[in-house]
Scaffold this active site. Structure first.
Site, mmCIF file in Angstrom:
data_model
loop_
_atom_site.group_PDB
_atom_site.id
_atom_site.type_symbol
_atom_site.label_atom_id
_atom_site.label_comp_id
_atom_site.label_asym_id
_atom_site.label_seq_id
_atom_site.Cartn_x
_atom_site.Cartn_y
_atom_site.Cartn_z
ATOM 1 N N SER A 208 0.844 -1.186 0.000
ATOM 2 C CA SER A 208 0.000 0.000 0.000
ATOM 3 C C SER A 208 0.885 1.242 0.000
ATOM 4 O O SER A 208 2.072 1.166 0.330
ATOM 5 C CB SER A 208 -0.886 -0.001 1.262
ATOM 6 O OG SER A 208 -1.546 1.232 1.442
ATOM 7 N N TYR B 124 -2.997 -1.819 9.976
ATOM 8 C CA TYR B 124 -2.934 -1.899 8.508
ATOM 9 C C TYR B 124 -1.568 -1.441 8.002
ATOM 10 O O TYR B 124 -0.936 -2.114 7.180
ATOM 11 C CB TYR B 124 -4.043 -1.036 7.912
ATOM 12 C CG TYR B 124 -4.116 -1.056 6.407
ATOM 13 C CD1 TYR B 124 -4.724 -2.108 5.740
ATOM 14 C CD2 TYR B 124 -3.593 -0.007 5.656
ATOM 15 C CE1 TYR B 124 -4.802 -2.121 4.351
ATOM 16 C CE2 TYR B 124 -3.672 -0.010 4.276
ATOM 17 C CZ TYR B 124 -4.280 -1.066 3.624
ATOM 18 O OH TYR B 124 -4.354 -1.068 2.250
#
Length: 273
Positions: free
Chosen positions: A124, A137
């Site tokens: 990400s 995350y």
């Protein structure tokens, strides 16, 4: 993004193997493909190493080693670090990092035996720089990036023709904002409205195209979207100095999100969506 990739491959006449723990969503992907007969679907939990090994063996037994393997599963939640649901934080690590590790370990021997191929691991933009309300995350995505870069170096040292690519999407307008676990109920509407209506970003099909171009170009690191590319360059050039200006720009948004959590009290209700 996984759906957009599957549809692109299907339109090109490529046999596609899909796996997901969410069968209804995966079945919808199969339905949207032009030729469902080329698209195979299995229910697999990517956090289960034994299940992933069995799945890889079954895929190879049916159609031979794949040319590309995409480890794309990902989940998250929105919460301040002290408000996180601990069980779900561990699940995030199990899926986002464990899925990458399990998928790589399951398929890599088959690709090596075939003499080449690509493993494409989704990290990400938050694998470049941490993000408030996303501690589990971000940790999982930093770890996925580190794992992928380590395997890249190992394969090159071995002279292998197998390649590992690390994908770093910025804002991609999928359903992720609606499917997130929100620890504080009041935050959900604020985040989904901002994500879907206010943030500039990349459409899923454009993201799929960028990923495929990066893989075919042999790039180790594939940022997706202008935001991810800018963040990649900023972190490389400015290192830690990029954190304060970004915090200044994004501070009002995250203060609003974290403020909602504070108003909810110290014993938050967990809302799963």
């Amino acid at each position: 993004m996984g759906r957009a990739l599957a549809r692109r491959f299907d339109r090109a006449g490529v046999e596609v193997f899909l796996s997901d723990i969410d069968l209804p969503a995966a079945q919808e992907t199969v339905r949207l493909c032009d030729a469902g007969a080329r698209v195979h679907l299995d229910e697999v939990d990517v956090s289960d190493a034994d299940a992933m090994t069995a799945y890889a063996d079954a895929v190879v037994g049916r159609s031979g080693p794949p040319a590309m393997v995409f480890n794309n599963a990902g989940i998250t939640m929105v919460a301040g670090v002290l408000e996180e649901d601990d069980d779900y934080a561990r699940r995030i690590m199990a899926v986002n990092l464990g899925g990458v590790v399990n998928g790589t370990v399951a398929f890599l021997p088959h690709l090596q035996a075939a003499g080449g191929g690509s493993i494409v691991n989704t990290s990400s933009a938050f694998g470049f720089l941490g993000c408030p309300t996303q501690s589990a995350y971000s940790a999982s995505k930093f770890a996925a990036r580190g794992y992928s870069e380590t395997i890249q170096l190992q394969l090159r040292a071995e002279g292998s023709d197998v390649r590992v690519h690390s994908v770093h999407p910025g804002v991609v307008h999928t359903e992720i904002a609606a499917r997130v676990l929100y620890v504080t109920p009041g935050v959900r509407e604020f985040v989904t409205r901002g994500f879907n209506r206010r943030l500039p970003g990349t459409r899923p099909d454009a993201a799929a195209a960028a990923i495929l171009h990066g893989v075919l170009d042999g790039r180790d690191r594939i940022p997706v979207g202008l935001d991810a590319r800018a963040l990649d360059v900023g972190v490389r050039v400015l290192a830690g100095a990029v954190q304060r200006p970004i915090a200044t720009l994004t501070g009002p948004v995250f203060r609003r999100m974290l403020g909602e959590a504070a108003l909810a009290g110290s014993a938050p209700a967990v809302v799963r969506t």
